[in-house]
Write a protein that holds these residues in place. Structure first.
Motif, PDB file in Angstrom:
ATOM      1  N   PRO A  65       0.517  -0.824   0.031  1.00  0.00           N
ATOM      2  CA  PRO A  65      -0.125  -0.189  -0.162  1.00  0.00           C
ATOM      3  C   PRO A  65       0.829   1.273   0.544  1.00  0.00           C
ATOM      4  N   GLU A  66       2.090   1.033   0.467  1.00  0.00           N
ATOM      5  CA  GLU A  66       3.055   2.355   0.479  1.00  0.00           C
ATOM      6  C   GLU A  66       3.514   3.121  -0.664  1.00  0.00           C
ATOM      7  N   LEU A  67       3.260   2.140  -1.877  1.00  0.00           N
ATOM      8  CA  LEU A  67       3.605   2.454  -3.309  1.00  0.00           C
ATOM      9  C   LEU A  67       2.106   3.515  -4.308  1.00  0.00           C
ATOM     10  N   PRO A  68       1.648   3.049  -4.137  1.00  0.00           N
ATOM     11  CA  PRO A  68       0.740   1.575  -3.918  1.00  0.00           C
ATOM     12  C   PRO A  68       0.745   0.385  -5.313  1.00  0.00           C
ATOM     13  N   GLY A  69       0.426  -0.993  -4.288  1.00  0.00           N
ATOM     14  CA  GLY A  69       1.677  -1.399  -5.835  1.00  0.00           C
ATOM     15  C   GLY A  69       1.335  -2.881  -5.310  1.00  0.00           C
ATOM     16  N   ARG A  70       1.705  -3.946  -5.837  1.00  0.00           N
ATOM     17  CA  ARG A  70       1.281  -5.250  -5.518  1.00  0.00           C
ATOM     18  C   ARG A  70       3.155  -6.030  -5.926  1.00  0.00           C
ATOM     19  N   LEU A  71       3.106  -6.931  -4.266  1.00  0.00           N
ATOM     20  CA  LEU A  71       4.328  -7.822  -4.916  1.00  0.00           C
ATOM     21  C   LEU A  71       4.371  -8.984  -5.399  1.00  0.00           C
ATOM     22  N   SER A  72       4.436  -9.989  -6.680  1.00  0.00           N
ATOM     23  CA  SER A  72       3.876 -11.080  -7.234  1.00  0.00           C
ATOM     24  C   SER A  72       5.797 -12.187  -6.494  1.00  0.00           C
ATOM     25  N   VAL A  73       5.320 -13.398  -6.049  1.00  0.00           N
ATOM     26  CA  VAL A  73       5.833 -14.207  -6.228  1.00  0.00           C
ATOM     27  C   VAL A  73       5.440 -15.577  -6.651  1.00  0.00           C
ATOM     28  N   LEU A  74       6.371 -16.007  -7.436  1.00  0.00           N
ATOM     29  CA  LEU A  74       5.557 -17.052  -8.315  1.00  0.00           C
ATOM     30  C   LEU A  74       5.306 -18.631  -7.350  1.00  0.00           C
ATOM     31  N   PRO A  75       4.755 -19.355  -7.840  1.00  0.00           N
ATOM     32  CA  PRO A  75       5.078 -20.580  -7.360  1.00  0.00           C
ATOM     33  C   PRO A  75       5.890 -20.851  -6.463  1.00  0.00           C
ATOM     34  N   ASP A  76       7.332 -21.696  -8.064  1.00  0.00           N
ATOM     35  CA  ASP A  76       8.048 -21.709  -7.812  1.00  0.00           C
ATOM     36  C   ASP A  76       9.507 -20.535  -6.884  1.00  0.00           C
ATOM     37  N   ARG A  77       8.941 -19.721  -6.487  1.00  0.00           N
ATOM     38  CA  ARG A  77       9.619 -18.663  -6.152  1.00  0.00           C
ATOM     39  C   ARG A  77      10.747 -18.327  -6.710  1.00  0.00           C
ATOM     40  N   ARG A  78      11.072 -19.125  -8.046  1.00  0.00           N
ATOM     41  CA  ARG A  78      12.117 -18.143  -8.661  1.00  0.00           C
ATOM     42  C   ARG A  78      12.329 -17.305  -8.405  1.00  0.00           C
ATOM     43  N   SER A  79      11.029 -16.323  -8.698  1.00  0.00           N
ATOM     44  CA  SER A  79      11.371 -15.070  -9.158  1.00  0.00           C
ATOM     45  C   SER A  79      10.265 -14.506  -8.757  1.00  0.00           C
ATOM     46  N   SER A  80      10.069 -13.263  -9.233  1.00  0.00           N
ATOM     47  CA  SER A  80       9.164 -12.773  -8.383  1.00  0.00           C
ATOM     48  C   SER A  80       8.785 -10.328  -8.679  1.00  0.00           C
ATOM     49  N   ALA A  81       7.700 -10.382  -9.279  1.00  0.00           N
ATOM     50  CA  ALA A  81       8.187  -8.951  -9.588  1.00  0.00           C
ATOM     51  C   ALA A  81       7.573  -7.855  -9.068  1.00  0.00           C
ATOM     52  N   LEU A  82       7.290  -6.335  -8.447  1.00  0.00           N
ATOM     53  CA  LEU A  82       7.282  -5.389  -7.907  1.00  0.00           C
ATOM     54  C   LEU A  82       6.623  -5.010  -8.762  1.00  0.00           C
ATOM     55  N   TRP A  83       4.476  -4.478  -9.072  1.00  0.00           N
ATOM     56  CA  TRP A  83       3.650  -4.499  -9.856  1.00  0.00           C
ATOM     57  C   TRP A  83       3.857  -2.541  -9.302  1.00  0.00           C
ATOM     58  N   LEU A  84       4.242  -1.043 -10.271  1.00  0.00           N
ATOM     59  CA  LEU A  84       3.518  -0.531  -9.122  1.00  0.00           C
ATOM     60  C   LEU A  84       2.203  -0.348 -10.364  1.00  0.00           C
ATOM     61  N   ALA A  85       1.246  -0.128  -9.336  1.00  0.00           N
ATOM     62  CA  ALA A  85      -0.158   0.053 -10.300  1.00  0.00           C
ATOM     63  C   ALA A  85       0.149   1.510 -10.835  1.00  0.00           C
ATOM     64  N   ARG A  86       0.198   2.666 -10.021  1.00  0.00           N
ATOM     65  CA  ARG A  86       0.230   4.248 -10.286  1.00  0.00           C
ATOM     66  C   ARG A  86       1.138   4.853  -9.760  1.00  0.00           C
ATOM     67  N   PRO A  87       2.075   5.266 -11.205  1.00  0.00           N
ATOM     68  CA  PRO A  87       3.477   5.377 -10.496  1.00  0.00           C
ATOM     69  C   PRO A  87       3.381   6.700 -10.690  1.00  0.00           C
ATOM     70  N   ARG A  88       3.758   7.369 -10.132  1.00  0.00           N
ATOM     71  CA  ARG A  88       4.114   9.087  -9.812  1.00  0.00           C
ATOM     72  C   ARG A  88       5.592   9.820 -10.249  1.00  0.00           C
ATOM     73  N   ARG A  89       5.850  10.236 -10.683  1.00  0.00           N
ATOM     74  CA  ARG A  89       7.124  11.359 -10.907  1.00  0.00           C
ATOM     75  C   ARG A  89       8.080  11.131  -9.617  1.00  0.00           C
ATOM     76  N   GLY A  90       6.959  10.745  -8.855  1.00  0.00           N
ATOM     77  CA  GLY A  90       8.483  10.749  -7.231  1.00  0.00           C
ATOM     78  C   GLY A  90       9.150   9.702  -7.163  1.00  0.00           C
ATOM     79  N   ASP A  91       8.492   8.779  -7.687  1.00  0.00           N
ATOM     80  CA  ASP A  91       8.759   7.251  -8.003  1.00  0.00           C
ATOM     81  C   ASP A  91       9.572   6.845  -8.318  1.00  0.00           C
ATOM     82  N   ALA A  92       9.762   7.278  -9.284  1.00  0.00           N
ATOM     83  CA  ALA A  92      11.587   7.465 -10.114  1.00  0.00           C
ATOM     84  C   ALA A  92      12.637   7.072  -9.125  1.00  0.00           C
ATOM     85  N   ALA A  93      12.998   5.486  -9.078  1.00  0.00           N
ATOM     86  CA  ALA A  93      14.361   5.514  -8.196  1.00  0.00           C
ATOM     87  C   ALA A  93      15.088   3.913  -8.921  1.00  0.00           C
ATOM     88  N   VAL A  94      15.839   3.949  -8.103  1.00  0.00           N
ATOM     89  CA  VAL A  94      17.064   2.142  -8.415  1.00  0.00           C
ATOM     90  C   VAL A  94      16.210   2.082  -7.382  1.00  0.00           C
TER      91      VAL A  94
END
Length: 101
Positions: A65-94
């Motif tokens: 909720p802090e971003l807002p967005g969602r962290l998705s972890v694949l069932p085999d845990r071999r990869s994950s993804a951070l989904w930024l649903a509504r990024p703003r200019r202030g979310d530009a970062a590494v």
């Protein structure tokens, strides 16, 4: 815990990703050698600041909720993804993922 991009987990990320304000974006992370007891950690580093912790994942996907967005972890845990649903200019970062005990 293991440093980003080194260590037994061999974390790999895309070098860069771009979107426009308000257009969702997925930031992907591969950690094919993750161990059963290890967790997935995500950080972001805003310009001129140090890395700040965002969210921890294990097997489940969860809202960030802090971003807002969602962290998705694949069932085999071999990869994950951070989904930024509504990024703003202030979310530009590494954005970093890491694997830790």
């Amino acid at each position: 815990f293991s440093a980003v991009a080194v260590g037994r987990a061999q974390v790999q990320q895309e070098p860069s990703a771009e979107t426009t304000e308000g257009t969702g974006i997925s930031i992907n992370c591969s950690h094919p050698n993750i161990q059963t007891n290890e967790v997935i950690l995500w950080y972001r580093q805003l310009p001129g600041r140090g890395p700040a912790f965002i969210v921890l994942g294990h097997k489940e996907s969860k809202e960030v909720p802090e971003l807002p967005g969602r962290l998705s972890v694949l069932p085999d845990r071999r990869s994950s993804a951070l989904w930024l649903a509504r990024p703003r200019r202030g979310d530009a970062a590494v954005y970093y993922c890491a694997v830790g005990d």
